[in-house]
Structures are given as C-alpha cells and as structure tokens.
Design a protein around this motif. Structure first.
Motif: not given
Length: 112
Positions: A57-72
């Motif tokens: 879950k922490a791994f997925v949350d970390n990747i999602n945070a990176q993705r959201q930052a990149e999308y922004q």
C-alpha cells in the motif's frame, strides 16, 4: 491542437513514469504480474487485492504521489489540466497492459 499536445504530453510522461527507479519499476512489474495492483482510468495505480500488505500500500501511494506530481508538472508546462494528462496517460497505459494484468476502466477490475 489538443491531439498534438496530447502526444507530446504522453511521450514525456511515459518516459518519466518508466524511468522512476529500476528497482521500483521491477517491483511494480512484479506486483502487476501477481495481480496485486493494476492501472486505473484516473492515471493512478489501484490495489486489486485490498488486503495487500502495508508495504505494498505504501509503495502504491508513493508511486501515485510521484505520478500526480508529474501530471501537475506536465499540465502546467503545456497549459492543460492535470486531470487531462492523467486521463490520456491512463488510456495509453491501460491499452498496453500485458495479458493477465488487471485494469479498471471505470466499471471495476478486469483481467486482460
């Protein structure tokens, strides 16, 4: 114009997502192959198995945070919304999902 912008957005984003870290990419590939996580239509990863261990879950949350930052970042650079970048990325990633992997196109998890 949007189609041309979308192509350049996807090229930049795909490269950024793939080049995360080689260890992270390997872990993600293993989790996808195991059917633990999958790609969602919002451009983020999701837990196919909600009872996954806390470290997954922490791994997925970390990747999602990176993705959201990149999308922004890409959205700001190109004058589009982060949601549009995420949606276009999701379409591409879902279309490229390997057989056996799970995707959620808005109607629940489906195995390719």
């Amino acid at each position: 114009m949007l189609a041309k912008t979308a192509q350049s957005l996807l090229s930049a984003l795909t490269l950024g997502l793939i080049l995360s870290t080689s260890a992270g990419a390997a872990d993600l590939a293993q989790l996808k192959a195991a059917g633990t996580v999958g790609e969602r239509s919002n451009g983020l990863l999701g837990l196919v198995k909600p009872d996954a261990p806390a470290e997954v879950k922490a791994f997925v949350d970390n990747i999602n945070a990176q993705r959201q930052a990149e999308y922004q970042r890409i959205a700001a650079k190109n004058g589009v919304t982060a949601e549009e970048v995420a949606r276009l990325t999701a379409q591409k990633v879902i279309n490229q999902a390997a057989p056996g992997q799970f995707v959620d196109t808005g109607s629940g998890w489906q195995q390719r």
